[in-house]
Design a protein around this motif. Structure first.
Motif, PDB file in Angstrom:
ATOM      1  N   ASP A   1     -35.308 -18.200   8.896  1.00 42.40           N
ATOM      2  CA  ASP A   1     -35.633 -17.975   7.476  1.00 42.40           C
ATOM      3  C   ASP A   1     -36.662 -18.982   6.960  1.00 42.40           C
ATOM      4  O   ASP A   1     -37.484 -18.653   6.104  1.00 42.40           O
ATOM      5  N   LEU A   2     -36.610 -20.216   7.470  1.00 46.50           N
ATOM      6  CA  LEU A   2     -37.579 -21.221   7.016  1.00 46.50           C
ATOM      7  C   LEU A   2     -38.995 -20.846   7.504  1.00 46.50           C
ATOM      8  O   LEU A   2     -39.948 -20.818   6.725  1.00 46.50           O
ATOM      9  N   VAL A   3     -39.079 -20.513   8.784  1.00 50.88           N
ATOM     10  CA  VAL A   3     -40.387 -20.173   9.362  1.00 50.88           C
ATOM     11  C   VAL A   3     -40.956 -18.918   8.692  1.00 50.88           C
ATOM     12  O   VAL A   3     -42.134 -18.866   8.337  1.00 50.88           O
ATOM     13  N   THR A   4     -40.113 -17.911   8.497  1.00 49.69           N
ATOM     14  CA  THR A   4     -40.638 -16.662   7.919  1.00 49.69           C
ATOM     15  C   THR A   4     -41.006 -16.870   6.448  1.00 49.69           C
ATOM     16  O   THR A   4     -41.990 -16.309   5.982  1.00 49.69           O
ATOM     17  N   THR A   5     -40.265 -17.688   5.730  1.00 49.53           N
ATOM     18  CA  THR A   5     -40.635 -17.948   4.326  1.00 49.53           C
ATOM     19  C   THR A   5     -41.991 -18.666   4.266  1.00 49.53           C
ATOM     20  O   THR A   5     -42.840 -18.336   3.432  1.00 49.53           O
TER      21      THR A   5
ATOM     22  N   VAL B   1     -34.425 -23.154   0.367  1.00 40.57           N
ATOM     23  CA  VAL B   1     -35.415 -23.105   1.461  1.00 40.57           C
ATOM     24  C   VAL B   1     -36.775 -23.570   0.924  1.00 40.57           C
ATOM     25  O   VAL B   1     -37.480 -24.371   1.552  1.00 40.57           O
ATOM     26  N   ASN B   2     -37.123 -23.108  -0.271  1.00 46.50           N
ATOM     27  CA  ASN B   2     -38.426 -23.470  -0.855  1.00 46.50           C
ATOM     28  C   ASN B   2     -38.518 -24.948  -1.217  1.00 46.50           C
ATOM     29  O   ASN B   2     -39.597 -25.534  -1.149  1.00 46.50           O
ATOM     30  N   ARG B   3     -37.389 -25.565  -1.572  1.00 49.08           N
ATOM     31  CA  ARG B   3     -37.435 -26.995  -1.890  1.00 49.08           C
ATOM     32  C   ARG B   3     -37.750 -27.787  -0.613  1.00 49.08           C
ATOM     33  O   ARG B   3     -38.469 -28.769  -0.646  1.00 49.08           O
ATOM     34  N   VAL B   4     -37.196 -27.350   0.519  1.00 45.57           N
ATOM     35  CA  VAL B   4     -37.517 -28.019   1.790  1.00 45.57           C
ATOM     36  C   VAL B   4     -39.008 -27.873   2.086  1.00 45.57           C
ATOM     37  O   VAL B   4     -39.681 -28.835   2.485  1.00 45.57           O
ATOM     38  N   ILE B   5     -39.541 -26.686   1.834  1.00 45.78           N
ATOM     39  CA  ILE B   5     -40.973 -26.455   2.099  1.00 45.78           C
ATOM     40  C   ILE B   5     -41.831 -27.329   1.172  1.00 45.78           C
ATOM     41  O   ILE B   5     -42.897 -27.806   1.573  1.00 45.78           O
ATOM     42  N   ASP B   6     -41.335 -27.580  -0.064  1.00 45.04           N
ATOM     43  CA  ASP B   6     -42.076 -28.459  -0.989  1.00 45.04           C
ATOM     44  C   ASP B   6     -42.366 -29.827  -0.382  1.00 45.04           C
ATOM     45  O   ASP B   6     -43.316 -30.493  -0.760  1.00 45.04           O
TER      46      ASP B   6
END
Ligand SMILES: NC(=O)c1ccc[n+]([C@@H]2O[C@H](COP(=O)([O-])OP(=O)(O)OC[C@H]3O[C@@H](n4cnc5c(N)ncnc54)[C@H](O)[C@@H]3O)[C@@H](O)[C@H]2O)c1
Length: 419
Positions: free
Chosen positions: A129-133, A112-117
């Motif tokens: 989970d993506l939005v809440t992270t 999930v964090n790699r996508v946010i990167d």
């Protein structure tokens, strides 16, 4: 620097491409949208971050978004639902995909964090989970996010809770709540694919079994109807009196889970709630009872309770674990309590995902064209919902009538009454 992608084995890509081709054949609406996106490029240069089950149907959606000009990064929305062949094929397209079947919880959030990167401008989520992270741990990217979409009931519930508390910082369209999503995906998709998962994991005969459906929402209604069609005696448990009454009048037996625990052969949770099947129920179950979940998170069956009352556990076959209780009775847990239709089967049939993901693609385009929406949870615009239905009917070769001018006038007037 963020890795370009991380999948189980990129050599599986050939197999993945065939699966995607097969799904695409059954997704005519999304293909029409892709054709238009290819011509008009409405998503040119837009960075999209997606947290969706990495299935062959999701690949068809990603392909359509890329045809519209988007740069997509993708992670799975469940540690057990990724189809590794498909992930490999998507990686070969040059998409930043971080997903493999059997991720640990730590690995899941790493993905999930790699996508946010990749600093998404639009997020596509399934379960939030993506939005809440982003909101809890990666607030540095919040400023750049213009909007998002959410695929499932559980995600919409979480986002509405965030919005009520003023904590949701960007607009999100609740794709789940489109008629052309929940009436078909949740009902017919979950109904069929949940049985598919149970059958693939166990190969048991459903006819004659007492099949307990916990939760008579859109998923539960579909599941109950389909289990009945296979010859099972269906029992429904509910907490909502109106839904319970509906189940009674639909011809199902309704009782408390306490009562059902003693008689049921197969139990499936589809509530979106927590700890629905607990120790006190498991202790009443018959030797050989099968328990599974098709709700979004693996919290509907209380797994710590199951472990606490068991003296041993062994794996019988993929997605089928036998727990032996202190008195020797055995309970069989499917797919570790994760959504059984995606973990033990392939998720919803492509025909259904055609509508859900067409809504996704059109909502992404809507957000791209309306970048000034304020934070909050939005319903899918009616035009989009109706367009998806029309295109689907067209794809099926079904024609419908149109209102005449007289009928339009009549339906918008009040003067005419009893004649
Ligand atoms: N497996 C899949 O592919 C898939 C697809 C769509 C939705 N989902 C998920 O399935 C879940 C249900 O979705 P839905 O659209 O049917 O939701 P819904 O809100 O329409 O229905 C849920 C029902 O569960 C009932 N319920 C809540 N707590 C209960 C309890 N303790 N005991 C019995 N009933 C209880 C509610 O009263 C409600 O009627 C959600 O988590 C959703 O995200 C899964």
């Amino acid at each position: 620097m963020t890795e370009e992608y991380k999948v189980k084995d990129v050599k599986l890509a050939d197999e993945g491409r065939l699966l995607i081709e097969w799904a695409s054949r059954h997704m005519p609406v999304l293909n029409q949208i892709k054709e238009r996106f290819t011509r008009e490029r409405p998503l040119e240069g837009l960075r999209i971050g997606a947290c969706l089950h990495v299935t062959k149907e999701t690949a068809v959606l990603i392909d359509a978004l890329r045809a519209g000009g988007a740069e997509v990064s993708l992670c799975g929305s469940n540690p057990l639902s990724t189809q590794d062949e498909v992930a490999a094929a998507i990686a070969e397209w040059g998409v930043h995909v971080y997903a493999w079947r059997g991720e640990t919880t730590g690995e899941y959030y790493w993905c999930v964090n790699r996508v946010i990167d990749h600093r998404p401008v639009i997020t596509l989520d399934d379960g939030a989970d993506l939005v809440t992270t982003i909101h809890l741990k990666r607030r540095e990217v919040l400023d750049g996010v213009k909007g998002g979409t959410e695929e499932t009931t559980t995600g919409v519930i979480r986002l509405r809770a965030m919005s009520r508390r003023g904590e949701l910082k960007y607009p999100i369209i609740a794709v789940n709540d489109a008629y052309t999503k929940y009436l078909f995906d949740n009902r017919y998709g979950t109904g069929q694919s949940t049985l598919d998962g149970i059958i693939r994991a166990t190969n048991i005969l459903l006819a004659g079994k007492r099949f307990v459906v916990c939760g008579y929402g859109w998923c539960g209604r579909g599941l109950a109807r389909r289990a009945k069609g296979m010859g099972a005696n269906v029992i429904v448990t509910e907490v909502n009196p109106i839904r319970a009454l509906e189940a009674v009048m639909d011809g199902f037996t309704v009782m408390t889970l306490d009562e059902a625990a003693e008689v049921g052969d197969i139990f499936v949770t589809v509530t979106g709630n927590i700890s629905v099947i607990r120790k006190e129920h498991m202790l009443k179950m018959k030797d050989g009872a099968i328990i599974a979940n098709s709700g979004h998170f693996n919290v509907e069956i209380n797994l710590p309770d199951l472990k606490e009352i068991s003296r041993s556990k062994r794996t019988i076959r993929p997605n089928l674990e036998e727990y032996t209780l202190e008195d020797g009775r055995r309970i069989y847990l499917l797919a570790e309590g994760r959504l059984v239709n995606l973990a033990a089967a392939e998720g919803h049939p492509s025909e259904v995902m055609d509508m859900s993901f067409s809504n996704q693609a059109l909502c992404v385009e809507y957000i791209a064209k309306n970048p000034k929406m304020s934070p909050g949870v939005y319903t899918v615009p009616k035009d989009i919902d109706e367009l998806v239905a029309r295109l689907k009917l067209m794809g099926m070769g079904v024609k419908i009538d149109e209102l005449t001018e007289e009928q339009k006038r009549y339906l918008t007037s009040w003067e005419a009454g009893t004649v």
